[in-house]
Design a protein around this motif. Structure first.
Motif, mmCIF file in Angstrom:
data_model
loop_
_atom_site.group_PDB
_atom_site.id
_atom_site.type_symbol
_atom_site.label_atom_id
_atom_site.label_comp_id
_atom_site.label_asym_id
_atom_site.label_seq_id
_atom_site.Cartn_x
_atom_site.Cartn_y
_atom_site.Cartn_z
ATOM 1 N N ARG A 143 39.227 48.296 37.651
ATOM 2 C CA ARG A 143 39.594 47.253 38.617
ATOM 3 C C ARG A 143 39.230 45.862 38.068
ATOM 4 O O ARG A 143 39.994 44.913 38.181
ATOM 5 N N GLY A 144 38.031 45.777 37.424
ATOM 6 C CA GLY A 144 37.589 44.492 36.902
ATOM 7 C C GLY A 144 38.524 43.934 35.847
ATOM 8 O O GLY A 144 38.866 42.748 35.875
ATOM 9 N N VAL A 145 38.953 44.788 34.903
ATOM 10 C CA VAL A 145 39.813 44.269 33.846
ATOM 11 C C VAL A 145 41.229 44.009 34.349
ATOM 12 O O VAL A 145 41.870 43.022 33.956
ATOM 13 N N LEU A 146 41.757 44.843 35.269
ATOM 14 C CA LEU A 146 43.128 44.656 35.745
ATOM 15 C C LEU A 146 43.245 43.448 36.663
ATOM 16 O O LEU A 146 44.275 42.755 36.671
ATOM 17 N N GLU A 147 42.190 43.175 37.448
ATOM 18 C CA GLU A 147 42.241 41.985 38.306
ATOM 19 C C GLU A 147 42.261 40.714 37.464
ATOM 20 O O GLU A 147 42.884 39.715 37.845
ATOM 21 N N ARG A 148 41.605 40.741 36.314
ATOM 22 C CA ARG A 148 41.641 39.581 35.422
ATOM 23 C C ARG A 148 43.032 39.376 34.844
ATOM 24 O O ARG A 148 43.372 38.281 34.394
ATOM 25 N N GLN A 149 43.831 40.435 34.828
ATOM 26 C CA GLN A 149 45.210 40.331 34.333
ATOM 27 C C GLN A 149 46.186 40.177 35.493
ATOM 28 O O GLN A 149 47.385 40.380 35.326
ATOM 29 N N ARG A 150 45.633 39.873 36.693
ATOM 30 C CA ARG A 150 46.431 39.601 37.899
ATOM 31 C C ARG A 150 47.378 40.764 38.216
ATOM 32 O O ARG A 150 48.569 40.580 38.478
ATOM 33 N N VAL A 151 46.847 42.000 38.126
ATOM 34 C CA VAL A 151 47.661 43.172 38.440
ATOM 35 C C VAL A 151 48.183 43.059 39.866
ATOM 36 O O VAL A 151 47.475 42.593 40.785
ATOM 37 N N ALA A 152 49.440 43.452 40.081
ATOM 38 C CA ALA A 152 50.057 43.317 41.397
ATOM 39 C C ALA A 152 49.356 44.195 42.425
ATOM 40 O O ALA A 152 49.066 43.754 43.552
ATOM 41 N N GLU A 153 49.038 45.442 42.046
ATOM 42 C CA GLU A 153 48.383 46.346 42.991
ATOM 43 C C GLU A 153 47.703 47.466 42.211
ATOM 44 O O GLU A 153 48.253 47.985 41.248
ATOM 45 N N LEU A 154 46.495 47.815 42.642
ATOM 46 C CA LEU A 154 45.764 48.955 42.079
ATOM 47 C C LEU A 154 45.398 49.885 43.220
ATOM 48 O O LEU A 154 44.625 49.524 44.109
ATOM 49 N N THR A 155 45.982 51.087 43.194
ATOM 50 C CA THR A 155 45.692 52.102 44.204
ATOM 51 C C THR A 155 44.852 53.195 43.552
ATOM 52 O O THR A 155 45.141 53.611 42.422
ATOM 53 N N CYS A 156 43.816 53.669 44.246
ATOM 54 C CA CYS A 156 42.924 54.676 43.678
ATOM 55 C C CYS A 156 42.926 55.949 44.514
ATOM 56 O O CYS A 156 43.019 55.889 45.753
ATOM 57 N N ALA A 157 42.835 57.073 43.826
ATOM 58 C CA ALA A 157 42.722 58.385 44.482
ATOM 59 C C ALA A 157 41.587 59.141 43.817
ATOM 60 O O ALA A 157 41.485 59.166 42.595
ATOM 61 N N ARG A 158 40.725 59.793 44.623
ATOM 62 C CA ARG A 158 39.543 60.463 44.088
ATOM 63 C C ARG A 158 39.796 61.924 43.745
ATOM 64 O O ARG A 158 38.988 62.542 43.051
ATOM 65 N N THR A 159 40.886 62.519 44.228
ATOM 66 C CA THR A 159 41.180 63.924 43.944
ATOM 67 C C THR A 159 42.596 64.051 43.392
ATOM 68 O O THR A 159 43.441 63.161 43.573
ATOM 69 N N GLY A 160 42.849 65.194 42.776
ATOM 70 C CA GLY A 160 44.169 65.433 42.239
ATOM 71 C C GLY A 160 45.214 65.541 43.324
ATOM 72 O O GLY A 160 46.326 65.016 43.188
#
Length: 627
Positions: free
Chosen positions: A520-537
Motif C-alpha cells: 500500500r505504501g509504495v502504490l500510494e506513492r505512485q498514485r494508484v487508482a485503487e488498491l483492494t485487499c483480500a485476506r483469503t483465497g
C-alpha cells in the motif's frame, strides 16, 4: 525251425548241428562271390524277429562284418545285427567247419548275454556320470513324472530337504514340503507340461528360503511331455538385497519430498521478515533526507547482505538436492560480460575501483551456456575482484580464445593468493582472512559458481595468482560453432523512475498485514487508482469476479487455500481468466516458479520484493492488457 536240408544241400550232420545250437547261430557258405546263409537256428530267428531263409546274403544281417572274419574265423567281436528297429549290438564268433562233409562252411554264433551285459554296463555308467554332474552343482536338481512323483534328485536336494535319493522315488511334493507348498509346486509343473516349454518361477521352501526355479518338460517320441525337470537356485540373499534397495529408494524419495518441503518452508520463513525489513527500508530511503536517509540505507544494505546469504545457502542446497537448471543455448560472450560489468559498477564506484575491459578476444563469439547462470557466475567473479581489491585498485575483464573454447578472465590488483589458498577458495564457507576484513560474504559464492560452470560443461579456477601481485580467475566454456551474436548489451543507469499508476486498480490477495502495508505504501506513492485487499483465497476470487481489477497480486501461503489452487480458479472463470496475476511469494525455489508460470501466472516476484520491480511489473502488465 525247418532247416530245409535238401533244398540247401546241407548234410544231415550240419542240419542237426544247427538245430541243436542253443545260442543264435548260422551256417554260412563262404566263397569268392560272397557269403550266404545255409541254415539258421530257431534262436537266431527268434532274436531277429523273423525267419532267415537259405540264400540270404550275410551282409544283409551284418552290414559291417569284415570279409576276413569269415575267411579265417574270429573270436568274439561286437558288430551290429540289422533288424526292423535298426542295428542291435551283439558279440559274434566265427568258426570254420573242418570235416570233409562240411568243407567250405562256417559257423556263426552270437553271444547275446554278453552283449546285453555290456549295453547295461554302458547305460549304468552313463547314469552314474549324469548323477555325478548333478551332484557337483549347488542348485537343487530333480526330475518328476507327469503325475508329480519324483524320479531322481541330486545331493543338494538331499541336503536341503533331508530326503534320501533312495527313498524319493514315488514321493510327491506334498510328502516332502507339505500340502500348501506342494499345491504351488504342482501348479507350476502343470503349467510347464501344458505349455511344453521352459518357465521360471520364484518358489518358497520351509524356512523362508527363496528359490528361482527353472522348470522344463521332457518330450517323448510321441511329441508329448512325459516328465518335468527342474533346477532351483537359492536367491534369498539376492531377493533380500533387492528388497533393501527398493526400501532405500522409497525412503530416499520420501526424504527428497520432505527436503523439498523443508526448502520451500525455509525460503518462505526466512524471506517473509526480510520483505518487511527491506520493503519498509526502501520506503524510508524515499521519505528521509540527510543522516536519517543514510541510516535507512545502511539498514537496506544489511538486509541485502542477509538476503544474499539466504539465496546462496538455498541455491547450493537446492543444487545438491534436485540438480541444476542448466538448459544451455548460444549466449553472446561479450554481451554476458558487459551485463555483469553494468551490475557491478555501483559497487566498484563505492570502493574506488576502476573497471577496465578488453573484449577483442571475444568479439562475435557465442558460448554454450545457460544465460542466467552465466551472468550469476560472472557477477560473482567481478564482485569478488572488487571487494577483495586494494584501495584505488583495478579490475580488468578480458577474453582469451582457444580451440573450440574461450576463457572469460577477471584480473584484479588485490593481495593475491598462495597455491594452497587458490584451491581453498572453492571450498564451501571458506573465506580467506574473514576475521581480518570488513568484506561481506558467505563463503558460498565460488563453491556454487564452480558447480554451475561444471554443469554447463565448463571449468572455473585460478589461472595465476601471486601474493601482493593480484589474481586472475578464469571461466572457460565451449564456443557455440557457427553462431554470431547480434547485439552487445547497452549500458544502463542504476535504475529508472517509478511509474505512474493513477489509472490502475490492483487487487492484493495477502493475509499478512505487514506485507499489505508495504505494498500500500509504495502504490500510494505512485498514485494508484485503487488498491483492494483480500485476506483469503475465497474472498480474493469473489472480489476479482465482482470488482474486475486491472491486475491481481497473489500470495501463495493463504490461510484457507494454496495459492496454486487460487490461481487455477482465477484462470478457470470467464470473468477473471484475462486478468494478469502476479505471484508475490517468499517461496523462491525454481521448480515452484516454473510450475506457477506454466499454470498461467503473468509474473513471479520473490520476497523481499524489489519495489521498483513491483511497480514496473504492474505498469507493464496493465499497459499490455489495456493495449
Amino acid at each position: 525251425m525247418d532247416v530245409s536240408r535238401r533244398s540247401n544241400g546241407v548234410s544231415t550232420a550240419a542240419a542237426e548241428l544247427i538245430e541243436l545250437a542253443v545260442a543264435p547261430s548260422l551256417i554260412v557258405r563262404h566263397g569268392p562271390d560272397g557269403a550266404e546263409v545255409v541254415a539258421a537256428s530257431t534262436a537266431f530267428s527268434a532274436l531277429l524277429g523273423r525267419s532267415v531263409p537259405a540264400g540270404t546274403c550275410l551282409s544283409e544281417l551284418f552290414p559291417a562284418l569284415p570279409a576276413d572274419a569269415l575267411a579265417s574265423g574270429c573270436g568274439p567281436r561286437e558288430v551290429g545285427l540289422a533288424g526292423a528297429g535298426g542295428e542291435t549290438p551283439v558279440l559274434l564268433r566265427v568258426d570254420r567247419l573242418r570235416s570233409d562233409e562240411l568243407a567250405g562252411l562256417v559257423l556263426v554264433q552270437l553271444d547275446v548275454t554278453a552283449s546285453r551285459s555290456r549295453a547295461d554296463r554302458a547305460l549304468w555308467e552313463s547314469e552314474q556320470m549324469m548323477q555325478a554332474i548333478a551332484d557337483a552343482v549347488d542348485a537343487l536338481i530333480y526330475l518328476k513324472g507327469a503325475d508329480g512323483r519324483y524320479l531322481l534328485i541330486n545331493s543338494s536336494f538331499e541336503k536341503a530337504t533331508g530326503v534320501r535319493r533312495e527313498d524319493v522315488v514315488g514321493m510327491t511334493d506334498d510328502d516332502i514340503f507339505g500340502a500348501r507348498l506342494g499345491r504351488t509346486y504342482h501348479a507350476n509343473d502343470r503349467r510347464v507340461l501344458d505349455a511344453a516349454r521352459s518357465m521360471m518361477f520364484e518358489e518358497l521352501v520351509p524356512g523362508d528360503t527363496i528359490y528361482l526355479s527353472t522348470k522344463f518338460p521332457l518330450i517323448g517320441e510321441d511329441g508329448k511331455p512325459y516328465a518335468v525337470g527342474g533346477i532351483s537356485t537359492d536367491i534369498t540373499d539376492r531377493s533380500h538385497a533387492e528388497q533393501a534397495v527398493r526400501l532405500a529408494r522409497d525412503e530416499a524419495e520420501r526424504a527428497n519430498a520432505a527436503k523439498t518441503e523443508f526448502l520451500s518452508r525455509m525460503s518462505h520463513e526466512l524471506r517473509t521478515p526480510l520483505n518487511s525489513i527491506l520493503g519498509f527500508g526502501q520506503l524510508l530511503e524515499l521519505d528521509l533526507r540527510g543522516e536519517q536517509a543514510d541510516r535507512a540505507h545502511r539498514i537496506v544494505q544489511a538486509g541485502h547482505h542477509l538476503l544474499n546469504l539466504i539465496n546462496e545457502v538455498l541455491d547450493i542446497t537446492t543444487t545438491e538436492h534436485v540438480g541444476l537448471d542448466v538448459e544451455v543455448e548460444p549466449v553472446g560472450a561479450v554481451e554476458a560480460f558487459q551485463e555483469a560489468l553494468v551490475l557491478v559498477r555501483p559497487l566498484a564506484e563505492a570502493r574506488g575501483i576502476t573497471l577496465a575491459r578488453d573484449f577483442h578476444g571475444g568479439l562475435d563469439t557465442a558460448v554454450v551456456a545457460n544465460r542466467r547462470r552465466l551472468a550469476q557466475v560472472l557477477l560473482n567473479l567481478l564482485s569478488n575482484a572488487v571487494k577483495y581489491n586494494r584501495p584505488d585498485g583495478m579490475v580488468t575483464a578480458s577474453f582469451r580464445a582457444g580451440e573450440g573454447r574461450i576463457r572469460f578472465l577477471v584480473t584484479d590488483t588485490g593481495r593475491g593468493l598462495t597455491a594452497e589458498e587458490a584451491e581453498r577458495v572453492f571450498a564451501p564457507f571458506e573465506r580467506l582472512d574473514a576475521g581480518g576484513t570488513e568484506v561481506e560474504g558467505t563463503g558460498l559464492g565460488l563453491t556454487l559458481s564452480r558447480t554451475l560452470v561444471e554443469a554447463m560443461g565448463g571449468t572455473l579456477g585460478v589461472e595465476r595468482s601471486k601474493p601482493g601481485r593480484g589474481s586472475v580467475f578464469f571461466l572457460e566454456l565451449p564456443i557455440a560453432p557457427g553462431v554470431r551474436p547480434q547485439h552487445e548489451a547497452a549500458e544502463t543507469g542504476p535504475g529508472e523512475p517509478l511509474a505512474d499508476l493513477s489509472s490502475v486498480h490492483v487487487l492484493y490477495i495477502e493475509d499478512a498485514d505487514a506485507n499489505v502495508e508495504l505494498v500500500r505504501g509504495v502504490l500510494e506513492r505512485q498514485r494508484v487508482a485503487e488498491l483492494t485487499c483480500a485476506r483469503t483465497g475465497a474472498d480474493g476470487v469473489a472480489l476479482a469476479r465482482v470488482a474486475r481489477p486491472d491486475i491481481i497480486l497473489l500470495d501463495l501461503h493463504l490461510p484457507d487455500a494454496d495459492g496454486e489452487n487460487v490461481l487455477a480458479r482465477l484462470r478457470a472463470q470467464p470473468e477473471t481468466a484475462a486478468i494478469p496475476v502476479v505471484v508475490v511469494s517468499a517461496d523462491a525455489l525454481g521448480p515452484r516458479i516454473t510450475r506457477l508460470t506454466e499454470a498461467g501466472a503473468a509474473a513471479y516476484l520473490t520476497k523481499p520484493v524489489d519495489l521498483r520491480a513491483l511497480v514496473r511489473t504492474i505498469s507493464e502488465l496493465t499497459s499490455e492488457s489495456r493495449g
